[in-house]
Design an enzyme around this catalytic site. Structure first.
Site, short mmCIF file in Angstrom:
data_model
loop_
_atom_site.label_atom_id
_atom_site.label_comp_id
_atom_site.label_asym_id
_atom_site.label_seq_id
_atom_site.Cartn_x
_atom_site.Cartn_y
_atom_site.Cartn_z
N ASN A 1 25.64 -22.53 -20.27
CA ASN A 1 26.60 -23.05 -19.28
C ASN A 1 27.60 -22.00 -18.77
O ASN A 1 28.08 -22.11 -17.66
CB ASN A 1 27.29 -24.32 -19.77
CG ASN A 1 28.11 -24.10 -21.01
OD1 ASN A 1 27.88 -23.14 -21.76
ND2 ASN A 1 29.06 -24.97 -21.26
N GLU B 1 31.42 -22.63 -32.06
CA GLU B 1 32.04 -23.37 -30.95
C GLU B 1 31.04 -24.42 -30.56
O GLU B 1 30.02 -24.10 -29.93
CB GLU B 1 32.31 -22.44 -29.76
CG GLU B 1 33.28 -21.32 -30.03
CD GLU B 1 34.70 -21.80 -30.25
OE1 GLU B 1 34.99 -22.99 -30.03
OE2 GLU B 1 35.53 -20.97 -30.67
N CYS C 1 31.98 -27.58 -22.40
CA CYS C 1 32.31 -28.36 -23.60
C CYS C 1 33.76 -28.80 -23.58
O CYS C 1 34.14 -29.70 -24.31
CB CYS C 1 31.96 -27.58 -24.86
SG CYS C 1 32.53 -25.91 -24.80
#
Ligand code: ADP
Length: 504
Positions: A178, A277, A311
């Site tokens: 992403n 993460e 996210c």
């Protein structure tokens, strides 16, 4: 140190890819092989991995597919470079990192075009990503010379407690699709600043950006073997083999919580220090006294940056009753005005999703919510035609049992839920196994700060729609992760504290 400097350009080697129709003077053919040691190599894999354009579904090019043996060769290369990089003076490491920063900025437009092409995101999002990505080199160039230890007197007196921070060692960096540039530089820059050599394993969907960044780093003078890059269609086998090699001492992963869990298990064999993460499920709270214009602007950024594929993206809007109707109307109006299209088209504001599976997941979550009683105020339907597109959508009156309040939708869909009592909003916001980012809009700063403390998240944005900043510690609590990236914290993740007990 290698003699490979910005003044001695390495020759282009191996297979390359040229971005079609984009011949900017700062461009160069993008390597499509593996970066192992001082060169691009084809590796021992037999097949190649196809890279798709999500706006059309067409194949852009293909890249080398690393095997376990190639992974081991990357560890060998990282090991061969490790001692000299760790011994390189911090100022010399900083100078190279500064050069990486400038080189990325010089290539910004072209890199943004490449990101839009292989990831699908709109060009303004891609441009912001490149600048954010480059900033990690500048920030860690500044941090490289500030790796200070400390010295104290033992409580009993006499002895001195001396602490210094040493490079942790060879680091495996695994990144998602992403933010193909920023997730790589957020790991590479602190690793290099700390004196570690590394192996980057980008996502299969967006390898070209990482390969282009790798070539930029080489041209900026990063010594051979310091950064190695391998793409593979079999990340489980290749990464597990690397993590089971005792020379590897660090894992830094950004991706889903499911894969994070698998990697933590793999890292457990050799007790490898791990930074994670992982997923998020960000709540966005709007209180009655919020500045409506500011809340809408913030909501547009928190929801629509990267078309929701982040996210930190706001996944659930909890809006207090008094401001609810006006907030939803304005959100529908603003989201409805966004132009959906190929990321590389200059007019596009909401680009393509990464692949068909992403569309399937969005459709499933939307249909579940609608089936349980949510109202579709905007969008909510996949358009016909080529490419992986989903329109900006707003669902309101989303019922509390809707799956999309529990699961990250990772797309341009805003789910809005009304609330009356602030205590209910806090309870709903915290009712999740995730804890990455949360957003609060209120003009009452005292209340806002109290809420910020009570929200169980690693990052809380108060009257802001964006949390990411290279100078701030990025990371989550609960199942959103371990450790922090960015800031001085991100540097320490690539070090070990060495305690030297001194009899003075
Ligand atoms: P997303 O859901 O965002 O695609 P993933 O967690 O599936 O995120 O992937 C993030 C990164 O993790 C990618 O680089 C992918 O190749 C890698 N990956 C996926 N599965 C594994 C695995 N079993 N071991 C190591 N890396 C993996």
């Amino acid at each position: 140190m290698s003699t490979n400097t910005a003044h001695q350009m390495p020759a282009d080697t191996g297979a390359t890819y040229v971005v079609p129709g984009f011949g900017a003077k700062e461009s160069f053919p993008i390597p499509t092989d593996l970066l192992i040691g001082d060169n691009w190599v084809a590796g021992s894999g037999e097949g190649r991995i196809e890279v798709l354009n999500p706006a059309t579904g067409a194949v852009l090019t293909s890249i080398a597919d690393a095997t376990v043996a190639d992974g081991m060769a990357a560890v060998d290369a990282a090991q061969a470079a490790a001692a000299s990089w760790a011994a390189t003076p911090p100022r010399a490491r900083a100078v190279i990192l500064q050069r990486c920063f400038h080189a990325m900025v010089e290539h910004a437009d072209w890199l943004a075009q490449l990101i839009s092409l292989e990831n699908g995101k709109a060009l303004p999002d891609a441009r912001s990503e490149v600048m954010y990505a480059a900033e990690f080199f500048r920030w860690y160039a500044e941090e490289a010379v500030r790796i200070n230890g400390d010295i104290g007197i033992a409580p009993a007196g006499g002895n001195r407690i001396m602490v210094q921070y040493q490079p942790i060692g060879i680091s495996l960096l695994i990144t998602p699709w992403n933010f193909p540039a920023a997730m790589a530089t957020r790991k590479i820059a602190p690793a290099l600043a700390a004196g570690c050599t590394c192996i980057l394993k980008p996502a299969e969907e967006t390898p070209l950006t990482a390969l282009a960044v790798g070539e930029i780093l080489r041209r900026a003078g990063v010594p051979a073997g310091t950064v190695n890059i391998i793409n593979t269609s079999d990340p489980a086998s290749v990464c597990s083999a690397i993590l089971r090699d005792r020379r590897v001492r660090k894992l830094s992963f950004t991706g889903s919580t499911e894969v994070g869990r698998i990697l933590l298990r793999e890292a457990s064999y050799n007790i490898i220090n791990s930074s994670m993460e992982l997923g998020g499920n960000a709540p966005f709270l709007v209180l009655d006294d919020a500045d409506l214009d500011a809340a809408i602007d913030g909501a547009m950024i928190a929801k629509m940056r990267n078309a929701g594929e982040a996210c930190t993206a706001a996944n659930r809007f909890y809006v207090q009753e008094g401001i609810y109707p006006a907030f939803v109307d304005r959100l529908v109006e603003k989201m409805g005005a966004l132009k959906l299209g190929a990321g590389t088209d200059a007019a596009t504001q909401c680009g393509a999703m990464i692949n068909g599976a992403a569309i399937d997941k969005i459709e499933m979550l939307v249909s579940d919510a609608v089936g349980k009683g949510a109202r579709v105020r905007l969008g909510g339907k996949t358009p016909a035609g080529e490419g992986f597109f989903y329109p900006p959508s707003v669902l309101d009156e989303v019922p509390l049992n809707a799956d999309l309040l529990r699961e990250e939708i990772f797309g341009p869909v805003a789910a809005v839920v009304p609330f009356k009592d602030i205590e209910d909003a806090v309870r709903m916001a915290n009712d999740t196994e995730y804890g990455l980012a949360a957003y609060v809009y209120t003009e009452n700063m005292k209340l806002g700060l109290q809420l910020a403390e009570r929200l169980e998240y690693g990052m809380v944005a108060l009257n802001r729609g964006l949390v990411s900043d290279p100078a701030a510690p990025f990371g989550g609590v609960k199942q959103s992760g371990l450790g922090r990236e960015g800031a001085h914290h991100g540097l320490l993740e690539f070090t070990e504290a060495k305690y030297i007990a001194v009899n003075w």
